[in-house]
Design an enzyme around this catalytic site. Sequence first.
Site, PDB file in Angstrom:
ATOM      1  N   GLU A   1       0.850  -1.177   0.000  1.00 60.99           N
ATOM      2  CA  GLU A   1       0.000   0.000   0.000  1.00 60.99           C
ATOM      3  C   GLU A   1       0.894   1.237   0.000  1.00 60.99           C
ATOM      4  OE1 GLU A   1      -2.993  -0.440   3.036  1.00 60.99           O
ATOM      5  OE2 GLU A   1      -3.575  -2.421   2.325  1.00 60.99           O
TER       6      GLU A   1
ATOM      7  N   ARG B   1     -13.609  -6.437   0.809  1.00 63.91           N
ATOM      8  CA  ARG B   1     -12.350  -6.403   1.555  1.00 63.91           C
ATOM      9  C   ARG B   1     -12.597  -6.799   2.996  1.00 63.91           C
ATOM     10  NH1 ARG B   1      -8.473  -3.661  -1.248  1.00 63.91           N
ATOM     11  NH2 ARG B   1      -7.096  -4.973   0.021  1.00 63.91           N
TER      12      ARG B   1
END
Length: 269
Positions: A3, A259
């Site tokens: 990320e 998610r």
Amino acid sequence: MPELPEVEVSRLGISPHLVGGTIQSLVLRTPKLRWPIPQELKQLEGQTILAIHRRAKYLIIETAVGSAIVHLGMSGSLRILDGDFPAAKHDHVDLVMTSGKRLRYNDPRRFGAWLWCAPDESHEVLGRLGPEPLTEAFNAEYMMDKARNKRIAVKAFIMDNAAVVGVGNIYANESLFTSRLHPLRPAHSLSLEEWQTLVANIKQVLQVAIKQGGTTLKDFTQSDGKPGYFAQELQVYGKAKQPCPHCGEPLCEQKIAQRNTFFCPQCQH
């Protein structure tokens, strides 16, 4: 999946070894990652690296004739090597410098990308992106205005790159927990004060993660091959059924926008 903190850690790690140096050759061991690798990247050979930028989760290696745009995908990593070490199974790209150093790209799942962008052009993958989360453009007033009439869950909203870039799943979970906000709250329902708290915590969580070298859960390593240590700081991510660090209530897990989402049903409202 790497990320924003992991990508920024990679940028900080590789830049001192590459910026100002000259590219001797580009070694491509596969024709395709997520997308075909453009042959225009060969134009990098003989060029000096002027800068390495990050936009969202993309790294931009800038030269006078154009830029390579690199995305780590689900499992990619970048390492600096001091010589011509034999390539391992998933070592797909080498950027070889005249100094003898080389940038090696490893990606077991091949969901990453190496793309080409000509000077003074903007690649389509960089279009329609929201502000960077560590800049002043990302603030409570902006997010409250952006969330107006948005009934989607606040967790899905802060993970939308059109709203703000780089707030991935791990850091969205952690920021919402620190802010005591339930991930299923409709985005439009947050008050300005709640947005101020959430924005501040997103910035704080990302800054700490960068300082700790990112989060290594499986594949990610820093440019020197070391893992990221933010995993030791996680309060809720991956901790379903464990006691909440604040109240002791078992943490819950639920899918939100496909998610995995972790939260405390007692502390987060």
